[in-house]
Design an enzyme around this catalytic site. Structure first.
Site, PDB file in Angstrom:
ATOM      1  N   ASN A 115       0.797  -1.303  -0.117  1.00  0.00           N
ATOM      2  CA  ASN A 115       0.004  -0.044   0.143  1.00  0.00           C
ATOM      3  C   ASN A 115       0.887   1.363  -0.056  1.00  0.00           C
ATOM      4  O   ASN A 115       1.092   1.802  -1.139  1.00  0.00           O
ATOM      5  CB  ASN A 115      -0.921  -0.101   1.141  1.00  0.00           C
ATOM      6  CG  ASN A 115      -2.096   0.977   1.190  1.00  0.00           C
ATOM      7  OD1 ASN A 115      -1.854   1.923   0.391  1.00  0.00           O
ATOM      8  ND2 ASN A 115      -3.064   0.962   1.922  1.00  0.00           N
ATOM      9  N   ASP A 116       1.380   1.665   1.182  1.00  0.00           N
ATOM     10  CA  ASP A 116       2.192   2.825   1.271  1.00  0.00           C
ATOM     11  C   ASP A 116       3.301   3.029   0.279  1.00  0.00           C
ATOM     12  O   ASP A 116       3.868   3.995  -0.082  1.00  0.00           O
ATOM     13  CB  ASP A 116       2.853   2.858   2.624  1.00  0.00           C
ATOM     14  CG  ASP A 116       1.610   3.334   3.658  1.00  0.00           C
ATOM     15  OD1 ASP A 116       0.581   3.777   3.231  1.00  0.00           O
ATOM     16  OD2 ASP A 116       1.802   2.997   4.752  1.00  0.00           O
ATOM     17  N   VAL A 117       3.860   1.625  -0.045  1.00  0.00           N
ATOM     18  CA  VAL A 117       5.292   1.928  -0.781  1.00  0.00           C
ATOM     19  C   VAL A 117       5.068   2.088  -2.098  1.00  0.00           C
ATOM     20  O   VAL A 117       5.743   2.228  -3.264  1.00  0.00           O
ATOM     21  CB  VAL A 117       5.907   0.612  -0.769  1.00  0.00           C
ATOM     22  CG1 VAL A 117       6.530   0.319   0.769  1.00  0.00           C
ATOM     23  CG2 VAL A 117       4.970  -0.816  -1.282  1.00  0.00           C
ATOM     24  N   VAL A 118       3.622   2.153  -2.663  1.00  0.00           N
ATOM     25  CA  VAL A 118       3.106   2.453  -4.069  1.00  0.00           C
ATOM     26  C   VAL A 118       2.483   3.930  -4.165  1.00  0.00           C
ATOM     27  O   VAL A 118       1.852   4.194  -5.221  1.00  0.00           O
ATOM     28  CB  VAL A 118       2.580   1.384  -4.892  1.00  0.00           C
ATOM     29  CG1 VAL A 118       3.704   0.334  -5.182  1.00  0.00           C
ATOM     30  CG2 VAL A 118       1.380   0.984  -3.917  1.00  0.00           C
ATOM     31  N   SER A 149      -0.754   2.123   7.705  1.00  0.00           N
ATOM     32  CA  SER A 149      -0.552   3.369   8.147  1.00  0.00           C
ATOM     33  C   SER A 149      -1.810   4.164   8.180  1.00  0.00           C
ATOM     34  O   SER A 149      -1.716   5.409   8.684  1.00  0.00           O
ATOM     35  CB  SER A 149       0.481   4.181   7.416  1.00  0.00           C
ATOM     36  OG  SER A 149      -0.071   4.188   5.938  1.00  0.00           O
TER      37      SER A 149
END
Lengths: 96, 459
Positions: B385-388, B426
């Site tokens: 999720n957050d990493v993209v 997050s």
């Protein structure tokens, strides 16, 4: 005796070796390598053995025993999990 | 072995060989091609060093020693063989804590012995003891947190000040011990303070930051081992401990950098767990079904898979690899794109994929793969999720602003496999999900992958 400046020299050189060895490691190996270095400081077992071997009072014996127990756990556990992780790293050719 | 001197020579020579084996082993472990042999070399060094220590002059208590080695070794062997790959980070923390505890125990025996070896040795003994004790209790807390035994991050006002006072008290006690050696009550107080310090330092740190902390404690244990090595005049301990201390410090920095955090930030702030809500996203998430995705992937030229920890939680990595194999048989170029913090710690995702049988040469780091998203037909985001999340590039108010991300939004089609519509770990809304070329494939990771395999086989 490993003393004074000799000790400092060993410390300095070993620190550079540690830094160099890890310097260009790809991120894919961070976890196994942390585990591997965790295994290497399992050498503390050797020191704990010496401490227990020279212990005399019941208190020293108890602490020494705990030290050897913990050190052996560090060395053996560190080896087993590192080996298990690295065992799985195979390239396409080996995989067939 | 006629006399004391030659015995001493055998021991020192063996330690020398062990030190070489450790360094050579670590060197080999730093490349995927040779890594498997590396740990075996280091292991040989450990066996040599341990065996030769039984010959140390002036030692007794051999039976007790064997029992301790047997107990610790067998327990660690069994737990190490059984632990699941997803739980690896906390297991490393546990073994590392044991090492720290052993270093503290050595210091304790020396300090309770009360012999005066001079100022330098006294300072090194207490320094190693303190670092070892902090690493011991801190690692246990880290283990408890990642294992889910400790749920909450305990924070209270003035926590930093309490930690500072604890640190100062520990150092002062240490100082008194060095000057007037052999006061048993003070030694007890000293170790208690150090142990409490390890606990209070680690408790406020969030689960997401824990890998960096474990790595830091790993380096600290190395340092503690080196210090106790000086006290015991043991060259193998000095060299191995210092090498690990230096390598571990560098590794800690690399990890913190990969997570876009500074070490001070990790230790003293406590983000990691707060859910900071990001800005509202306009547009809508557009669902898609497995049949369409199957067709899209089967006739693509290039597919990039972006796995996250969610994939591992769903135990989908085996199905994903099966899917990859089918696509590759059809001539599709499939590659895995790994963000540095894709797993629980940098490199953890690679271990999880390797466990499923994915060869390491189709797995790429962020820096290697990021330019390829523009030429990819499909980017399959599964459990990440957050990493993209493109807001890391665009929105300065976002907590993840500035974090390097995978450019999945550059692909022609983006397929996001996700359980439901909620925000991620997050709590930050992901702008990628609302893009025109993005479609949401809802469902459990393992089921979705199985469905995709089924659809592609049916074509």
């Amino acid at each position: 005796m490993i003393d004074g400046f000799i000790a400092l020299y060993i410390f300095m050189l070993a620190a550079f070796v540690g830094h160099e060895v890890i310097g260009r490691v790809p991120a894919i190996l961070h976890t196994p390598l942390m585990s591997g270095s965790n295994f290497v400081h399992g050498i503390v077992l050797v020191g704990a053995m010496v401490a227990l071997g020279r212990a005399e009072t019941p208190l020293e014996l108890t602490i020494g025993f705990i030290g050897v127990f913990l050190g052996a756990g560090n060395a053996v556990g560190g080896y087993v999990v590192t080996e298990r992780m690295l065992e799985m790293f195979k390239s396409s050719k080996e995989n067939k | 072995m006629r006399d004391f001197v030659s015995m001493r020579t055998v021991i020192e020579a063996s330690y020398f060989v062990a030190a070489i084996l450790f360094i050579y082993g670590l060197k080999r472990m730093s490349s995927p091609v040779t890594a498997r042999g590396g740990v075996v070399w280091a292991g040989a060094g450990m066996v040599v060093a341990t065996l030769v220590t039984f010959l140390y002059p002036g030692m007794t208590n051999y039976i007790l020693m064997m029992i301790a080695i047997g107990l610790g070794g067998i327990l660690a062997w069994i737990s190490g063989k059984r632990v699941a790959m997803t739980d690896m980070p906390q297991m490393i923390a546990l073994y590392n804590g044991m090492g720290g505890g052993a270093a503290a125990a050595i210091a304790a025996v020396e300090l309770f012995g009360g012999e005066d070896h001079g100022m330098v040795f006294g300072v090194l003994a207490v320094a190693g003891g303190m670092i070892g004790a902090v690493s011991f209790s801190g690692s246990l807390i880290a283990f408890g947190k990642l294992q889910g035994l400790i749920k909450k991050s305990m924070r209270f006002g003035g926590q930093q000040i309490v930690n500072l006072i604890l640190l100062a008290a520990t150092v002062v006690t240490a100082g008194i011990i060095v000057v007037q050696h052999g006061e048993p009550n003070l030694v007890v107080l000293f170790f208690l303070l150090a142990l409490v310090l390890g606990v209070t330092m680690t408790l406020p740190i969030g689960g997401a930051d824990m890998p960096v902390v474990i790595s830091l404690y790993n380096a600290l244990t190395g340092l503690a081992v080196a210090f106790e090595g000086f006290v015991l005049q043991n060259a193998a301990m000095i060299i191995a401990g210092t090498v690990v201390g230096a390598a571990g410090s560098l590794l800690t920095q690399l990890m913190a950098k990969a997570m876009n955090r500074s070490l001070a930030n990790v230790l003293f702030s406590g983000f990691g767990e707060q859910a900071a809500a990001g800005g509202e996203q306009s547009g809508s998430m557009k669902p898609i079904d497995a049949t369409d995705v199957g067709v899209m992937m089967a006739f693509a030229n290039k597919v990039l898979i972006v796995p996250g920890y969610g994939m591992a939680v769903a135990q989908a990595q085996h199905k994903v690899w099966e899917l990859t194999k089918i696509l590759r048989e059809r001539g599709v170029d499939v590659k895995f794109a790994i963000h540095p913090v894709a797993g629980r710690m940098p490199g953890h995702m690679n271990v999880l994929l390797a466990e499923a049988g994915v060869p390491y040469d189709i797995i790429y780091d962020q820096d290697e793969i990021n330019s390829e998203f523009a030429t990819a037909d499909v980017a399959l985001v599964i459990g990440a999720n957050d990493v993209v999340n493109p807001v890391a590039r665009t929105d300065p108010s976002s907590p993840i602003f500035g974090m390097p991300i995978l450019n999945a939004d550059a692909a022609k089609n983006v397929i996001v496999v996700k359980r439901g519509q909620g925000a991620g770990f997050s709590g930050i809304e992901n702008a990628l999900f609302f893009l025109d070329q993005t479609r949401m494939l809802y469902g459990d990771g393992q089921e979705v992958a199985a469905n995709l395999i089924h659809e592609i086989k049916a074509l």
